[in-house]
Design a protein around this motif. Sequence first.
Motif, short mmCIF file in Angstrom:
data_model
loop_
_atom_site.label_atom_id
_atom_site.label_comp_id
_atom_site.label_asym_id
_atom_site.label_seq_id
_atom_site.Cartn_x
_atom_site.Cartn_y
_atom_site.Cartn_z
N TYR A 103 -18.83 -106.40 30.34
CA TYR A 103 -19.64 -107.61 30.21
C TYR A 103 -19.54 -108.08 28.77
CZ TYR A 103 -22.85 -103.89 28.78
OH TYR A 103 -23.41 -102.79 28.19
N GLU A 202 -18.02 -113.36 38.82
CA GLU A 202 -19.31 -113.25 38.14
C GLU A 202 -19.20 -112.42 36.87
OE1 GLU A 202 -23.22 -112.89 40.40
OE2 GLU A 202 -22.99 -110.84 39.60
N SER A 204 -21.67 -111.22 33.24
CA SER A 204 -22.98 -111.19 32.60
C SER A 204 -22.82 -111.13 31.08
CB SER A 204 -23.82 -110.02 33.09
OG SER A 204 -23.21 -108.79 32.75
N THR A 217 -26.52 -114.09 33.73
CA THR A 217 -25.40 -113.95 34.66
C THR A 217 -24.82 -115.32 34.99
OG1 THR A 217 -26.39 -111.96 35.61
CG2 THR A 217 -24.69 -113.07 36.91
#
Length: 377
Positions: A103, A202, A204, A217
């Motif tokens: 991330y 996706e 984050s 997110t």
Amino acid sequence: MRKWISFPHSEGTTSKQAHADFPEDGIYEREVGREGFFGPASHFHHQHAPTGWSNWEGDLKPRCFDLNKLSTAAPESPWQVPMILENAQCKMRIWHCNETMKYLVRNADGDDLLFVHEGEAELFTDYGHMHIVKGDYVVIPRNTNWRLELEAPVFLLMIEATNSAYQLPEKGLVGNHAIFDPACLDVPKINDSFKAQYSENEWSVHVKRHSKTSVITYPFNPLDAIGWHGDLSVVRINWRDIRPLMSHRYHLPPSAHTTFVANGFVVCTFVPRPIESDPGALKVPFYHNNDDYDEVLFYHEGDFFSRDNIDRGMITFHPAGFTHGPHPKAFQAGLEYKKKFTDEVAVMIDTRNELFVGDAAHQVENPEYVYSWKAEK
């Protein structure tokens, strides 16, 4: 309006000027100064080494932390790494990043300065991609998204300029190209590697603000810029690009080696250089009271010529308010001019306000460091 009380005076037996041509053999010079090395100062000539204490009680003492002994099973996020030293303007962490980050992270509290002590990685930021290696400084502006893809595990010294920004020092008489030419500063590129990580998957972002982490997110990778222009960016320079100021006739103060400045502290870099050659010049750091700044040294590479029994990956911490300087062996070697060249690489952080020692540092402290200035009998 105010000004320092200033009335230059000489009392007793003294040298003509600081750090050179001492009036007698076997004496020890001590500098007492204000505002680091920029304010008024006096120089004492002592019959005994100012660091020749036989006992020490209380917290105001020189300290040494062996960061090599910290667990390498570090958290995935740099925001979970415990503090080594900190105050309101400056926070120092050591992060063993062992896996590619899954991330992005962002520091909303201030700029980050990363010093790569070990390892190699691909750094991806809002501004693009760059390859970072051992010995690199990387300045990451506040609120920049970034992550690392590792080529090898990375050991980072992280220095946060809390609620502040990193800038370059004023270079005055020596000009803009001294110490390092700004042309040496690299910026990330929007290159094929950066474009290859565009994603509709996706992602984050772990954002640190007021030392607490929020997670944002997105249904895509926020590192999706196709270009940018301006004069704010991530920048990188390696210590090998630093060409230190020096004089063969005079030992320059640490401030001459300043690399970055921020509110309340400076970051300096000691790199290999010739040792002063003039017969009358001091050839090791001078004993001094830095009564307005706490001093921290992170040892990266080489033979640390003013210290004994110090290895790479250690930190020494000398709080403001006591005299410090070279260890006895180093001082004697300087008198004998045994070494003609230093081969040390170290990062120094001087803070205007008191630093507090974190729990992680306490766990790897050498309690005998305070007595390392005792002369061998």
